[in-house]
Design a protein around this motif. Structure first.
Motif, PDB file in Angstrom:
ATOM      1  N   GLU A  34      21.340   0.109  73.618  1.00 46.82           N
ATOM      2  CA  GLU A  34      22.211  -0.959  73.199  1.00 46.82           C
ATOM      3  C   GLU A  34      23.058  -0.854  74.733  1.00 46.82           C
ATOM      4  O   GLU A  34      23.520  -2.155  75.171  1.00 46.82           O
ATOM      5  CB  GLU A  34      22.992  -0.400  72.235  1.00 46.82           C
ATOM      6  CG  GLU A  34      24.114  -1.622  71.845  1.00 46.82           C
ATOM      7  CD  GLU A  34      25.204  -1.024  70.862  1.00 46.82           C
ATOM      8  OE1 GLU A  34      26.426  -1.774  70.792  1.00 46.82           O
ATOM      9  OE2 GLU A  34      24.938  -0.065  70.030  1.00 46.82           O
ATOM     10  N   THR A  38      23.279  -4.327  76.731  1.00 47.31           N
ATOM     11  CA  THR A  38      24.668  -5.221  76.502  1.00 47.31           C
ATOM     12  C   THR A  38      24.856  -5.288  78.214  1.00 47.31           C
ATOM     13  O   THR A  38      25.611  -6.409  78.508  1.00 47.31           O
ATOM     14  CB  THR A  38      25.697  -4.381  75.799  1.00 47.31           C
ATOM     15  OG1 THR A  38      25.037  -3.943  74.837  1.00 47.31           O
ATOM     16  CG2 THR A  38      26.821  -4.851  75.831  1.00 47.31           C
ATOM     17  N   LEU A  79      21.903  -3.003  64.572  1.00 48.40           N
ATOM     18  CA  LEU A  79      23.280  -3.791  64.969  1.00 48.40           C
ATOM     19  C   LEU A  79      23.697  -4.499  63.888  1.00 48.40           C
ATOM     20  O   LEU A  79      24.908  -4.678  63.459  1.00 48.40           O
ATOM     21  CB  LEU A  79      23.021  -4.722  66.096  1.00 48.40           C
ATOM     22  CG  LEU A  79      22.811  -3.929  67.532  1.00 48.40           C
ATOM     23  CD1 LEU A  79      22.699  -4.725  68.820  1.00 48.40           C
ATOM     24  CD2 LEU A  79      24.060  -2.990  68.022  1.00 48.40           C
ATOM     25  N   SER A  83      27.421  -4.151  61.894  1.00 51.19           N
ATOM     26  CA  SER A  83      28.384  -5.363  62.044  1.00 51.19           C
ATOM     27  C   SER A  83      29.045  -5.692  60.406  1.00 51.19           C
ATOM     28  O   SER A  83      29.924  -6.048  60.109  1.00 51.19           O
ATOM     29  CB  SER A  83      27.543  -6.804  62.550  1.00 51.19           C
ATOM     30  OG  SER A  83      27.624  -6.575  64.050  1.00 51.19           O
ATOM     31  N   TYR A 112      27.314  -9.979  69.756  1.00 51.52           N
ATOM     32  CA  TYR A 112      26.302  -9.345  70.474  1.00 51.52           C
ATOM     33  C   TYR A 112      25.386 -10.618  71.104  1.00 51.52           C
ATOM     34  O   TYR A 112      24.120 -10.850  70.621  1.00 51.52           O
ATOM     35  CB  TYR A 112      25.175  -8.508  69.714  1.00 51.52           C
ATOM     36  CG  TYR A 112      26.015  -7.314  68.947  1.00 51.52           C
ATOM     37  CD1 TYR A 112      26.094  -6.315  69.833  1.00 51.52           C
ATOM     38  CD2 TYR A 112      26.178  -7.317  67.765  1.00 51.52           C
ATOM     39  CE1 TYR A 112      26.745  -5.064  69.249  1.00 51.52           C
ATOM     40  CE2 TYR A 112      26.913  -6.227  67.247  1.00 51.52           C
ATOM     41  CZ  TYR A 112      26.956  -5.103  67.994  1.00 51.52           C
ATOM     42  OH  TYR A 112      27.768  -4.022  67.435  1.00 51.52           O
TER      43      TYR A 112
END
Length: 244
Positions: A34, A38, A79, A83, A112
């Motif tokens: 991640e 990211t 993810l 969330s 994201y």
């Protein structure tokens, strides 16, 4: 010839440069994945990059993930779980449930944006995806659709939510300077168009909404829910009256 203390120092330095083989886990690898995706984008997420981030040999990652594709699918589902996992609760209103599902997914995409394309296009075949599908199907059936129509509408609903969400998220993922130019176009360039050539744009320029206007997504979902309600009312079978 080096002293024993020199050899010890070199040995310690080599030890600090490589993580112990059994210290990796799927959770640790996903966290590093991640971070890389990211900050640098999914195209930069390689096992070599992960090995460097984790101070581990890239081949050690294969003990946990077969390949990059498996890693990406696992990351997408994790993810989602972070969330809005556990937040989709069935209520007495199928409309409220579909609306809630749509908004959670939309917010997730905006959180994201780097993963927008993969999230929209891929089938993860993992717990959060299964949970989302079950939740939406239950709501569509409670709306009064037949199982066949509900199965079809599941795809329509998903495409609307993911399509709009990924479009907005993709805008956020653009270079800030490019994004600003695109957003300002609706405030500046559209207002400067010729009234003779573009009479409708000219007269309504101050009312045109840009891509990221939050009203657009909400309106699209409400229009879809209205359409489902109308469709269900038209196809609902009326019970036959008993014969005398």
């Amino acid at each position: 010839m080096g002293t024993s203390s020199d050899r010890s120092a070199k040995s310690a330095a080599r030890g600090r440069g490589r993580r112990a083989r059994d210290s990796l886990s799927r959770a640790i690898i996903l966290e590093a994945a991640e971070k890389i995706a990211t900050s640098e984008g999914l195209e930069s997420l390689t096992f070599q990059a992960l090995g460097k981030e984790l101070e581990a040999h890239p081949t050690s990652i294969y003990r946990h993930f077969r390949d990059k594709d498996e890693l990406v699918l696992e990351l997408i589902d994790s993810l989602r779980s972070r969330s809005y996992g556990g937040t989709l609760k069935k209520s007495d209103s199928w409309r409220d449930d579909l609306r809630s599902s749509a908004r959670h997914i939309h917010e997730h995409y905006l959180r994201y944006p780097q993963f927008a394309f993969q999230m929209a296009a891929r089938t993860t075949r993992r717990p959060m995806e299964f949970s989302n599908v079950e939740f939406a199907l239950d709501a569509l059936l409670r709306a009064g659709l037949s199982p066949e129509d509900a199965a079809l509408q599941l795809r329509v609903f998903g495409n609307i939510v993911r399509g709009l969400s990924s479009m907005e998220a993709s805008l956020l993922a653009l270079d800030p300077e490019i994004r600003t130019r695109d957003e300002l176009a609706w405030e500046v360039e559209y207002r400067q168009l010729s009234q003779e050539e573009y009479p409708h744009i000219s007269s309504m320029a101050g009312q045109l909404a840009h891509i990221g206007d939050p009203r657009i997504f909400d309106l699209a979902i409400e229009l879809y829910l209205d359409a489902i309600e109308l469709r269900a009312s038209r196809t609902r079978v009326t019970p036959a009256e008993p014969e005398p």
